[in-house]
Motif scaffolding. Structure first.
Motif, PDB file in Angstrom:
ATOM      1  N   ARG A  18       9.234   8.062 -28.105  1.00 37.03           N
ATOM      2  CA  ARG A  18      10.097   9.024 -27.425  1.00 37.03           C
ATOM      3  C   ARG A  18      11.548   8.861 -27.838  1.00 37.03           C
ATOM      4  O   ARG A  18      11.975   7.762 -28.178  1.00 37.03           O
ATOM      5  N   PRO A  19      12.340   9.949 -27.810  1.00 35.64           N
ATOM      6  CA  PRO A  19      13.774   9.815 -28.070  1.00 35.64           C
ATOM      7  C   PRO A  19      14.400   8.851 -27.073  1.00 35.64           C
ATOM      8  O   PRO A  19      14.013   8.795 -25.903  1.00 35.64           O
ATOM      9  N   HIS A 103      14.178  18.568 -30.089  1.00 34.17           N
ATOM     10  CA  HIS A 103      14.788  17.664 -31.066  1.00 34.17           C
ATOM     11  C   HIS A 103      14.198  16.249 -30.892  1.00 34.17           C
ATOM     12  O   HIS A 103      14.920  15.304 -30.547  1.00 34.17           O
ATOM     13  N   PRO A 104      12.921  16.081 -31.138  1.00 34.30           N
ATOM     14  CA  PRO A 104      12.285  14.785 -30.871  1.00 34.30           C
ATOM     15  C   PRO A 104      12.806  13.656 -31.746  1.00 34.30           C
ATOM     16  O   PRO A 104      12.591  12.480 -31.436  1.00 34.30           O
ATOM     17  N   ASP A 105      13.519  13.990 -32.819  1.00 30.14           N
ATOM     18  CA  ASP A 105      14.026  12.965 -33.725  1.00 30.14           C
ATOM     19  C   ASP A 105      15.480  12.609 -33.454  1.00 30.14           C
ATOM     20  O   ASP A 105      16.089  11.849 -34.211  1.00 30.14           O
ATOM     21  N   ARG A 106      16.059  13.156 -32.369  1.00 32.78           N
ATOM     22  CA  ARG A 106      17.473  12.910 -32.082  1.00 32.78           C
ATOM     23  C   ARG A 106      17.611  12.225 -30.720  1.00 32.78           C
ATOM     24  O   ARG A 106      17.094  12.709 -29.708  1.00 32.78           O
ATOM     25  N   ASP A 107      18.297  11.094 -30.702  1.00 40.27           N
ATOM     26  CA  ASP A 107      18.516  10.371 -29.448  1.00 40.27           C
ATOM     27  C   ASP A 107      19.554  11.083 -28.592  1.00 40.27           C
ATOM     28  O   ASP A 107      20.352  11.898 -29.088  1.00 40.27           O
ATOM     29  N   ASP A 137       8.279  10.595 -19.400  1.00 36.70           N
ATOM     30  CA  ASP A 137       7.165  10.820 -20.319  1.00 36.70           C
ATOM     31  C   ASP A 137       7.663  11.343 -21.659  1.00 36.70           C
ATOM     32  O   ASP A 137       6.947  11.265 -22.667  1.00 36.70           O
ATOM     33  N   LEU A 138       8.886  11.910 -21.658  1.00 35.09           N
ATOM     34  CA  LEU A 138       9.422  12.534 -22.867  1.00 35.09           C
ATOM     35  C   LEU A 138      10.551  11.737 -23.497  1.00 35.09           C
ATOM     36  O   LEU A 138      10.783  11.836 -24.705  1.00 35.09           O
ATOM     37  N   VAL A 139      11.295  10.984 -22.687  1.00 40.07           N
ATOM     38  CA  VAL A 139      12.399  10.191 -23.216  1.00 40.07           C
ATOM     39  C   VAL A 139      12.237   8.745 -22.774  1.00 40.07           C
ATOM     40  O   VAL A 139      11.646   8.461 -21.735  1.00 40.07           O
TER      41      VAL A 139
END
Length: 425
Positions: A18-19, A103-107, A137-139
């Motif tokens: 997760r981000p 944007h799953p690749d961006r923190d 669940d997402l971050v």
């Protein structure tokens, strides 16, 4: 009286896919935003989410999302109700969930408004659902960072101003003081950034650093005092640390759960003293009431829990900041409850009680920590010890204690259990 409780253990897991989310807070927004901009400079791919809640009492907030390249979006959001809880539920958490999906690749970095306490965000992340699931669940919540302005820290901790009087209260029923907000932001953080230097010189800067360490010894402290900030180094110190531990209890419940409530450092360091008072004996209600002013006379912050002889079933919370003392119920001691009700408290609390169980007192005890400048710990301990029951009073037994004149009678009704995951505004 109940027997000693047992405490089964549990485990938690984290998903690294997760981000990462860094929650950035602090009462002095100029310093907090400076840290946020520094993180963006170190990693332009970061997404910074910031809410302006100056119009929250009219049900309006402004949401700004930035990257290192500039503003991604700037939107006005209308809420059904004007409070911090509503903002968290209706916009902050959905925004984080949406960004994690798109944007799953961006923190992510969430910069909190100046009067928002990080514990409210943690509660919302744990209990408020977005599309039927918690946002965690997402971050992955990496760290709760609080930024403290070195120049203004002591004034903030000593302030007796109400947020309402300052015109910055976050809801119609917000009765907090400025000092309440500052201490809770500091004490919930797992990372503290001491920003800038004191105009009084290096000794005073060191004194502020020691004060923070005494107030929140569990937090990692980072000092940024130079005119030129190394963005890469600061980012390394604040991001991808995995310091957040969601299982850690709130500050006032730390002692009950077996965590350190503070440190006992009775020798002054830069003038800062921290002392822990513990005892098995109960306080006499009248003597404690009469000693309250003297006990906190030289104290910047005190916190913990206690038990009164006249109310032997109740865990009483103790919290002092900004010249004001708050006492409330933290529920019932385990020794005052039937065994089957122990299932409703945490495994950690049962374990802590079992390790410190007394055949007569059960899990009841005093656990208070006091932090101040030039505080006399020996005098403080003498004052508190004088409020405990004497040997003769102990021998009288609980039936006699219940008949004591009690200035605190009726002050600590049983606390309500929130089963819907609402967050205090």
């Amino acid at each position: 009286m109940s027997s000693s409780p047992l405490a089964p253990t549990g485990t938690t897991t984290n998903s690294p896919a997760r981000p990462s989310l860094t929650v950035l807070g602090g009462f002095w927004s100029t310093a907090t935003f400076a840290v946020a901009r520094t993180l963006l400079a170190a990693d332009p791919s970061l997404l910074l989410v910031r809410h302006d809640i100056s119009g929250i009492r009219e049900g309006v907030v402004r949401r700004v999302i930035r990257s290192g390249a500039g503003i991604v979006s700037d939107e006005r959001v209308e809420l059904r109700h004007g409070c911090v809880s509503c903002t968290l539920r209706e916009d902050v958490l959905p925004t984080l969930a949406r960004l994690a999906r798109t944007h799953p690749d961006r923190d992510l970095v969430l910069m909190l408004p100046e009067v928002v306490e990080p514990e409210a965000v943690a509660a919302a992340c744990a209990h408020c659902l977005v599309d039927g699931a918690p946002v965690t669940d997402l971050v992955r919540v990496d760290s709760y960072v609080t930024v403290v302005d070195t120049e203004h820290l002591l004034d903030g901790l000593a302030s007796t101003d109400d947020l309402r009087d300052l015109g910055i209260h976050a809801a119609a029923d917000d009765h907090r003081t400025l000092a309440d907000v500052v201490v809770r932001q500091i004490e919930y953080a797992d990372t503290l950034v001491l920003w800038g230097t004191s105009p009084e010189g290096p000794f005073d800067t060191s004194r502020m650093s020691v004060l923070l360490q005494r107030m929140a010894p569990w937090a990692t402290q980072v000092h940024v005092g130079a005119d030129v900030v190394d963005a890469t180094e600061l980012s390394r110190q604040l991001r991808d640390t995995d310091r957040h531990r969601p299982e850690t209890p709130a500050v006032l419940a730390r002692g009950l759960e077996g965590y350190a409530l503070g440190v006992h450092e009775p020798q002054a360091d830069c003038g800062v003293v921290s002392t822990v008072f513990r005892s098995r004996r109960p306080f006499h209600p009248w003597r404690l009431h009469e000693a309250l002013e003297a006990v906190n006379a030289d104290v910047i912050r005190s916190r913990g829990h206690l038990w009164l002889a006249s109310q032997p079933e109740t865990v009483v919370a103790w919290e002092f900041a900004g010249g004001g003392l708050s006492m409330a119920s933290l529920g019932r001691w385990l020794t005052a409850q039937p065994d089957d009700s122990w299932d409703h408290v945490s495994d950690q609390r049962r374990l802590a009680a079992a390790l410190d169980w007394d055949p007569y007192y059960g899990d009841r005890h005093q656990n208070l920590v006091f932090v101040g400048l030039d505080l006399d710990p020996a005098d403080l301990h003498r004052t508190l010890s004088g409020c405990l029951l004497t040997d003769a009073e102990l021998a009288d037994g609980e039936e006699t204690w219940l008949r004591y004149v009690d200035p605190f009678a009726g002050c600590f009704p049983p606390i309500a259990v929130d089963t819907e995951g609402t967050v205090p505004g």
